[in-house]
Design a protein around this motif. Structure first.
Motif, PDB file in Angstrom:
ATOM      1  N   GLY B 207       0.950  -1.385  -0.072  1.00 20.14           N
ATOM      2  CA  GLY B 207      -0.220  -0.219   0.501  1.00 20.14           C
ATOM      3  C   GLY B 207       0.725   1.582   0.036  1.00 20.14           C
ATOM      4  N   VAL B 208       0.138   2.135  -0.473  1.00 22.19           N
ATOM      5  CA  VAL B 208       0.705   3.332  -0.539  1.00 22.19           C
ATOM      6  C   VAL B 208       0.497   4.684  -0.689  1.00 22.19           C
ATOM      7  N   ILE B 209       0.481   5.374   0.065  1.00 25.69           N
ATOM      8  CA  ILE B 209      -0.348   6.896  -0.748  1.00 25.69           C
ATOM      9  C   ILE B 209       0.517   7.800  -1.781  1.00 25.69           C
ATOM     10  N   ALA B 210       0.160   7.711  -2.698  1.00 29.82           N
ATOM     11  CA  ALA B 210       1.367   9.512  -3.296  1.00 29.82           C
ATOM     12  C   ALA B 210       0.435  10.156  -3.615  1.00 29.82           C
ATOM     13  N   GLU B 211       1.566  11.406  -3.784  1.00 27.84           N
ATOM     14  CA  GLU B 211       0.923  13.068  -4.001  1.00 27.84           C
ATOM     15  C   GLU B 211       1.642  13.839  -5.077  1.00 27.84           C
ATOM     16  N   CYS B 224       5.112  12.525  -4.576  1.00 32.84           N
ATOM     17  CA  CYS B 224       5.995  12.066  -2.816  1.00 32.84           C
ATOM     18  C   CYS B 224       5.022  10.645  -3.148  1.00 32.84           C
ATOM     19  N   VAL B 225       5.657   9.707  -3.021  1.00 31.01           N
ATOM     20  CA  VAL B 225       5.357   8.670  -2.452  1.00 31.01           C
ATOM     21  C   VAL B 225       5.834   8.397  -0.861  1.00 31.01           C
ATOM     22  N   ARG B 226       4.607   7.609  -0.504  1.00 31.85           N
ATOM     23  CA  ARG B 226       4.883   7.434   1.207  1.00 31.85           C
ATOM     24  C   ARG B 226       4.260   5.510   1.126  1.00 31.85           C
ATOM     25  N   GLY B 227       4.550   5.024   2.023  1.00 33.72           N
ATOM     26  CA  GLY B 227       4.165   3.620   2.074  1.00 33.72           C
ATOM     27  C   GLY B 227       5.267   2.862   2.705  1.00 33.72           C
ATOM     28  N   SER B 228       4.790   1.187   2.430  1.00 40.50           N
ATOM     29  CA  SER B 228       4.919   0.151   3.324  1.00 40.50           C
ATOM     30  C   SER B 228       6.359  -0.053   1.416  1.00 40.50           C
ATOM     31  N   MET B 229       7.385  -0.418   2.369  1.00 43.30           N
ATOM     32  CA  MET B 229       8.388  -0.860   1.644  1.00 43.30           C
ATOM     33  C   MET B 229       9.920  -0.496   2.066  1.00 43.30           C
ATOM     34  N   PRO B 268       7.394  -1.968  -4.917  1.00 46.74           N
ATOM     35  CA  PRO B 268       6.713  -0.404  -3.859  1.00 46.74           C
ATOM     36  C   PRO B 268       6.904  -0.018  -5.671  1.00 46.74           C
ATOM     37  N   SER B 269       7.713  -0.173  -6.393  1.00 47.61           N
ATOM     38  CA  SER B 269       7.997   0.353  -7.467  1.00 47.61           C
ATOM     39  C   SER B 269       6.749   0.745  -8.295  1.00 47.61           C
ATOM     40  N   VAL B 270       6.199  -0.361  -8.833  1.00 46.16           N
ATOM     41  CA  VAL B 270       4.583  -0.110  -9.305  1.00 46.16           C
ATOM     42  C   VAL B 270       3.704   0.158  -8.520  1.00 46.16           C
ATOM     43  N   ILE B 271       3.185  -0.322  -7.529  1.00 44.52           N
ATOM     44  CA  ILE B 271       2.369   0.305  -7.105  1.00 44.52           C
ATOM     45  C   ILE B 271       2.640   2.234  -6.719  1.00 44.52           C
ATOM     46  N   GLY B 272       3.712   2.592  -6.102  1.00 42.25           N
ATOM     47  CA  GLY B 272       4.104   3.545  -5.734  1.00 42.25           C
ATOM     48  C   GLY B 272       3.802   4.052  -7.170  1.00 42.25           C
ATOM     49  N   SER B 273       4.385   4.115  -8.086  1.00 41.34           N
ATOM     50  CA  SER B 273       4.115   4.226  -9.507  1.00 41.34           C
ATOM     51  C   SER B 273       2.938   4.945  -9.990  1.00 41.34           C
ATOM     52  N   HIS B 274       1.706   3.603  -9.799  1.00 43.16           N
ATOM     53  CA  HIS B 274       0.560   3.750 -10.388  1.00 43.16           C
ATOM     54  C   HIS B 274      -0.175   5.218  -9.446  1.00 43.16           C
ATOM     55  N   ALA B 275       0.186   4.723  -7.856  1.00 45.09           N
ATOM     56  CA  ALA B 275      -0.720   5.708  -7.210  1.00 45.09           C
ATOM     57  C   ALA B 275      -0.312   7.437  -7.558  1.00 45.09           C
ATOM     58  N   ALA B 276       0.724   7.600  -7.474  1.00 45.13           N
ATOM     59  CA  ALA B 276       1.810   8.890  -8.553  1.00 45.13           C
ATOM     60  C   ALA B 276       1.227   9.539  -9.428  1.00 45.13           C
ATOM     61  N   LEU B 277       0.618   8.072 -10.122  1.00 47.28           N
ATOM     62  CA  LEU B 277       0.159   8.567 -11.810  1.00 47.28           C
ATOM     63  C   LEU B 277      -1.145   9.292 -11.574  1.00 47.28           C
ATOM     64  N   CYS B 282      -5.784  12.944 -11.447  1.00 47.26           N
ATOM     65  CA  CYS B 282      -7.469  13.876 -10.829  1.00 47.26           C
ATOM     66  C   CYS B 282      -6.314  15.513  -9.868  1.00 47.26           C
ATOM     67  N   GLY B 283      -5.611  15.371  -9.472  1.00 51.04           N
ATOM     68  CA  GLY B 283      -4.833  16.922  -8.477  1.00 51.04           C
ATOM     69  C   GLY B 283      -5.745  16.496  -7.355  1.00 51.04           C
ATOM     70  N   HIS B 284      -5.467  15.039  -6.297  1.00 50.30           N
ATOM     71  CA  HIS B 284      -5.245  14.920  -5.538  1.00 50.30           C
ATOM     72  C   HIS B 284      -4.032  14.086  -5.344  1.00 50.30           C
ATOM     73  N   PRO B 285      -3.886  13.288  -3.729  1.00 58.08           N
ATOM     74  CA  PRO B 285      -3.427  13.104  -2.850  1.00 58.08           C
ATOM     75  C   PRO B 285      -4.183  11.745  -3.231  1.00 58.08           C
ATOM     76  N   VAL B 286      -3.314   9.952  -3.613  1.00 64.76           N
ATOM     77  CA  VAL B 286      -3.749   8.666  -4.140  1.00 64.76           C
ATOM     78  C   VAL B 286      -3.465   7.939  -3.201  1.00 64.76           C
TER      79      VAL B 286
END
Lengths: 289, 791
Positions: B207-211, B224-229, B268-277, B282-286
């Protein structure tokens, strides 16, 4: 969570009568839910097809253990933990206690009910083999009355039971007096805890000298439903288990069991393995007599 | 010195232990950002094919959703590892089931359920390959339809991500030596061994949250990506390519992580890239968090393997020469397979002297989700083969498993198969003696042989001898060039700055112990910064059993540097109190504004490695071990159960006895799962049992008492002499257990996982020699207790 819970509705009627009235009014609309240890798993993975649930978990009328001279009567809403804590069941029905201890985790046992275990009608369920071997009867209840039948007639096929859409399982009654029976139960699961049976066998037998006077066998995952192995029982009736005859009796038992075993290949095991291990368990029991 | 007892070697409370126990620790799914949306992934439903069309169900209001396709990626559509074959989102073709194709985000997580189902993708299906053998066959038959991976400029060829050829000496001389060895051999022993995939099963799913921020022109300015890694800088690297941004514009923060085992090394490079995209779109953290079913179906697992041994042995039990062929199944993209294969290759000859050896290794492509890092990283696969094979050799030539190994163990001053001189003390003879004593091996061997004659439960003992190299392979550590900072803060407390992450194994605690010990300060005084790449330097990834030894050594050196500075410039005495240290540090800070030591990796000794020839010093240090398993096989159920386990290892220095014991116990439990329980059921490349009900991990009720024993022979490479132990305990259990099962039943099983159904099949089909050939079945072990079904 793969389900949108806003698409589900749940009602919790205040009494058993109220619950039965709702079921009678629109038979088939509602699915009863007690501990939810099966239905909530289905909800979590997005596979719960029934969208209207009626909770019976809180109904005191269904949660009891009553003992009389002949039998122990267990309400369908009795939890596995209730069963494990019952002194009476421990004394008279040790196989039921044992099978209740197998189910899931302690948390599952605190919520899961005997009625749910039976009505969910999984061929792999933990308590049915013991109930079948003990010759239990079930009492079904609806707004229009009650009916009673041998538990061995309850299951009709894979996940199919005699229960009508307006009916609930009210209670299970198990005869008490097995003090002169040898008793055996064994579950072979995918691991030693929190597992689903690959095969399970409950067996009780009364001997007269070296002769089997009565034998009853209940099995899980041997056919498409929990099953009492009547053909094998018949083959073993009046058979001798003394040293000279034991091997012949075991052979007859294995052969008979092979005729009524109809296991399947699935993600947990193979049909061949199930059939062979069921026979091994039966042999283990017979050799222990 | 202010401490009466050394803290290195004691067991202080874990730095983050209190927060975890009290439930105060915030994992990624406990966190939220203002205005945050939720993301979900639309994945392929087939293993291999061309994407023909993507349509959106008309009953859904798609205006509410952010939708990301491959064409939205501002930089390169790649998840970079060693090559760039792995797309971030499939564009025109999919190569494995559950491959990400589209990303969706919505403010309401629930809305995503129907939306993911509402994206309809049609494919033109292509034939897939799902095993090493199918992948090889496609190459051999020149079957263009089944060439599923074209090769790469990073060394791969059709369907093969990487190959190694490793010789114990100069190639031609070794080939000549091998030819002579097989000519002169009294016995030639051959066998093939297989291992299965294994799921890491960390408690916390990925899991991650990206901005994402944009400049005035609407271009992405930073993410910025924060998460489990495990490896924040790996994610930084991935983001720089996806967004075409410099490193400093890609910030990555590791938050409390609930287990990883390698499963959070590359993924985490995969899910982190996805969330950042999605955040960009959408212009929001995801936030994206996977549930267990998605995590198991779509993320990495341990590489399945096939290893073939052919060994020349003299009648007195000397290994004269051997060839080893290792093949691993890499899945659909190269990801980390070349480095996993490297570790498998180097560990395949084990702790033995081989006058001549050739190891050929290859990683094949299949249409399965890419396999990735998992504790042990290739070594458990090749060591399983080797340690089963050693028992086979012993049986063939009539020696005990113990005696065969004793005649061939490496020792101090010997050279390994890569030519590495073992100049630090190695005493496998002693380890074996002690392990067999601790486990009462000889006594049990005799007792079980007797008891088994009269029981349907057959008991046995077996062991495995092995080693695990700590740190990156060969020149890897030099290339990583790890950097560590140690600050002393205003209040005089030291703070460690590293990108090394805590995910349950104890990084925070042991690094603080090293600093406390070296700085002569109380453990409680030492702080460690949260791994945030805007703050911490790149001390390398938290993998490869390298943190204690490599990063720990850097923390030790940084601590020495701080002390030297304070001694030189603030007259801090050699033996100081806490108060003296704080006073000196504060005085220094008053003059200079800050106090920081920065140190980079330098090998403690000269390390030579030739990447072309695969020769030289493969690892800075090795942990050495002998593991003994005791098993019971119930012939009524064909279930094998481990009834006792003894794990003895020489680890340099035990930094934290409680954590070290926990590492070993956990690894042994994972190894027992690998050997006897955990089976990935595949159908056309898709995992069919992606839930914990049917993917059977052993519970505490299935595990035996695990007795952990340590030996300590300090190494110059680690702090206080410590070597890495993180992966070691994964290597030994499987071969030890299958050796014990052979001892119990007389049957040689050479494939894991070994389930009751497999044991049953062998017991009931022994009339036709199966996989194990002539040693398949020895009826004398069964006596009159042969189950009637087979009699």
């Amino acid at each position: 969570m793969r389900s949108d819970v806003s698409l589900y509705d749940l009602s919790a009627p205040p009494s058993l009568d109220a619950a039965l009235a709702i079921l009678a009014k629109e038979p088939g609309k509602y699915t009863p839910i007690a501990g939810g240890t099966e239905l909530m798993v289905a909800l979590g993975v997005g596979r719960l097809v029934q969208h209207s649930l009626i909770s019976i978990q809180h109904l005191r009328e269904l949660r009891f253990i009553r003992v009389d001279d002949k039998a122990i009567h267990i309400g369908a809403g009795t939890t596995f933990t209730d069963i494990r804590r019952s002194q009476a069941i421990a004394e008279d029905l040790p196989l039921l206690i044992q099978s209740a201890s197998w189910t899931g985790s302690i948390a599952n046992q605190n919520r899961g009910t005997l009625g749910g275990n039976i009505c969910n009608a999984s061929p792999a369920a933990d308590t049915p083999p013991a109930l079948l071997a003990y010759g239990a009867t079930v009492r079904l209840i609806s707004a229009s009355g009650t009916r009673t039948m041998p538990y061995s007639d309850f299951h009709l096929g894979y996940k199919k039971t005699v229960l009508r859409p307006d009916e609930l399982l009210h209670s299970i009654s198990v005869p008490r007096d097995f003090s002169d029976y040898r008793q055996y139960i064994r579950k072979v699961g995918t691991r030693n805890a929190q597992s689903i049976s690959k095969i399970a066998l409950a067996a009780i037998a009364k001997l007269e000298g070296d002769t089997i006077a009565d034998i009853r066998l209940g099995a899980a995952s041997l056919t498409d439903r929990p099953v009492r192995c009547s053909a094998t029982e018949a083959a073993l009736q009046r058979q001798r288990i003394d040293g000279a005859n034991l091997d012949a009796t075991v052979r007859a038992a294995r052969a008979a069991l092979a005729t009524e075993a109809k296991p399947i290949d699935d993600i947990r095991s193979t049909a061949k393995y199930r059939a062979a291990v069921a026979a091994n368990l039966l042999e283990e029991f017979l050799r222990s007599l | 010195m202010s401490q009466s007892k050394p803290i290195l070697g004691a067991s202080p409370l874990r730095k983050e232990g209190r927060a975890k126990v009290l439930g105060a620790a915030k994992y990624i799914d406990d966190q939220s950002l203002p205005g945050m949306w939720h993301g979900a992934t639309v994945r392929s439903s087939i293993a291999r094919g061309i994407i023909c069309s993507i349509t959106f169900a008309p009953e859904i209001d798609w205006e509410q959703f952010a939708i990301v396709r491959a064409s939205d990626i501002p930089g390169e559509n790649t998840i970079v590892h060693l090559t760039k074959d792995h797309p971030c989102l499939a564009e025109s073709q999919v190569n494995h089931p559950e491959e990400p194709i589209l990303l969706l985000a919505h403010p309401d997580k629930t809305a995503l359920l129907a939306a993911v189902r509402g994206v309809r993708i049609e494919y033109d299906e292509l034939p897939g390959v799902f095993t090493i053998e199918e992948s090889e066959a496609a190459v051999e038959n020149n079957d263009a339809e089944r060439i599923i991976w074209p090769g790469s400029d990073a060394g791969g060829t059709a369907n093969c991500f990487k190959q190694y050829l490793m010789y114990s000496g100069e190639a031609n001389e070794t080939e000549d030596g091998l030819a002579a060895a097989f000519e002169a051999a009294d016995f030639i022993v051959e066998e093939e061994y297989h291992t299965g995939a294994q799921e890491q099963l960390y408690i916390e799913n990925n899991g991650v949250i990206a901005e994402c921020n944009k400049d005035a022109l609407g271009n992405v300015s930073d993410v910025c990506v924060r998460g489990s890694m495990q490896c924040p800088y790996y994610v930084v690297h991935a983001l720089t390519l996806i967004f075409n941004l410099p490193e400093e514009k890609c910030r990555v923060i590791q938050v409390e992580t609930g287990g990883a085992f390698g499963g959070k090394e590359d993924f985490p490079s995969v899910i982190g890239s996805h969330a950042a995209l999605l955040a960009m779109k959408c212009g929001h953290p995801v936030k994206i968090t996977y549930d267990r079913a998605e995590d198991m179906a779509a993320t990495t697992k341990r590489h399945p393997s096939r290893t073939r041994h052919r060994t020349a042995v003299s009648k007195d039990g000397k290994l004269l020469g051997g060839t080893i062929d290792v093949a691993i199944d890499g899945g659909a993209y190269a990801t980390l397979s070349p480095v996993v294969l490297s570790r498998a290759t180097i560990h395949s000859p084990g702790p033995y002297k081989w006058p001549h050896i050739r190891v050929r290794a290859k990683a094949m492509a299949t249409n399965i989700p890419p396999h990735g890092a998992f504790r042990g990283f290739g070594a458990p696969q090749s060591l399983f083969a080797l340690e089963r094979h050693m028992d086979k050799i012993a049986k063939t030539i009539g020696l005990t498993p113990e005696e065969l190994r004793r005649r061939n163990f490496l020792g101090t001053g010997d050279r390994t198969a890569t030519g590495q001189l073992l100049n630090e003390p190695v005493d496998m003879q002693h380890l074996l003696t002690r392990a067999l004593q601790e486990s009462e091996y000889h006594e049990k061997l005799a007792r079980f042989a007797e008891e088994n004659k009269h029981s349907t439960i057959k008991r046995g003992v077996g062991f495995a001898s092995f080693m695990h190299g700590a740190g990156f392979t060969g020149s890897g550590e030099r290339r990583l060039n790890s950097l560590v900072h140690l600050d002393v803060l205003e209040d005089g407390r030291p703070q460690i700055l590293v990108s090394s992450t805590e995910f349950g194994q104890g990084t925070n605690t042991i690094l603080c112990q090293v600093a406390a010990q070296t700085l002569q300060l109380p453990y409680e005084d030492i702080l460690i910064a949260q791994p945030d790449t805007s703050v911490v330097p790149n001390s390398g990834p938290t993998v490869a059993s390298r943190t204690a030894m490599i990063v720990g050594k850097l923390v030790e050196r940084a601590s020495h540097q701080i002390l030297a500075t304070l001694r030189e410039q603030e007259d801090l005495p050699e033996e100081h109190t806490r108060e003296q240290f704080i006073a000196a540090a504060q005085s220094y800070r008053a003059k200079h504004g800050s106090l920081r030591a920065s140190v980079r990796y330098e090998p403690a000794t000269k390390i030579y490695w030739d990447d072309e020839l695969y020769r030289g010093d493969a690892y800075p240090g090795y942990a050495w071990a002998v593991y003994v398993a005791e098993v019971a096989v119930d012939l009524n159920t064909y279930m094998a159960t481990v009834t006792r386990f003894d794990a003895l290892q020489e680890v340099g220095l035990v930094m934290h006895p409680v954590l070290a014991k926990g590492q070993i116990e956990g690894g042994v439990a994972q190894g027992i799962g690998y050997a006897l329980y955990e089976k990935c059921v595949w159908k056309e490349g898709r995992m069919m049992n992606n839930q914990m009900t049917n993917y059977i991990m052993p519970t505490s009720a299935d595990l035996p008492p695990i007795h952990v024993h340590f030996e300590e022979v300090p190494s110059i490479h680690g702090p206080g002499g410590a070597k890495g132990i993180g992966e070691l305990p994964m290597d030994g259990p499987a071969p030890a257990i299958l050796n014990a099962i052979e001892n119990a039943t007389g049957i040689a099983f050479n494939t894991i996982p070994l389930l009751p159904e497999d044991i049953f099949e062998r017991f009931t089909s022994f009339t036709e020699p199966a996989h194990g050939g002539s040693e398949d079945f020895d009826p004398t072990h069964l006596g009159e207790f042969l189950p009637e079904a087979v009699a």
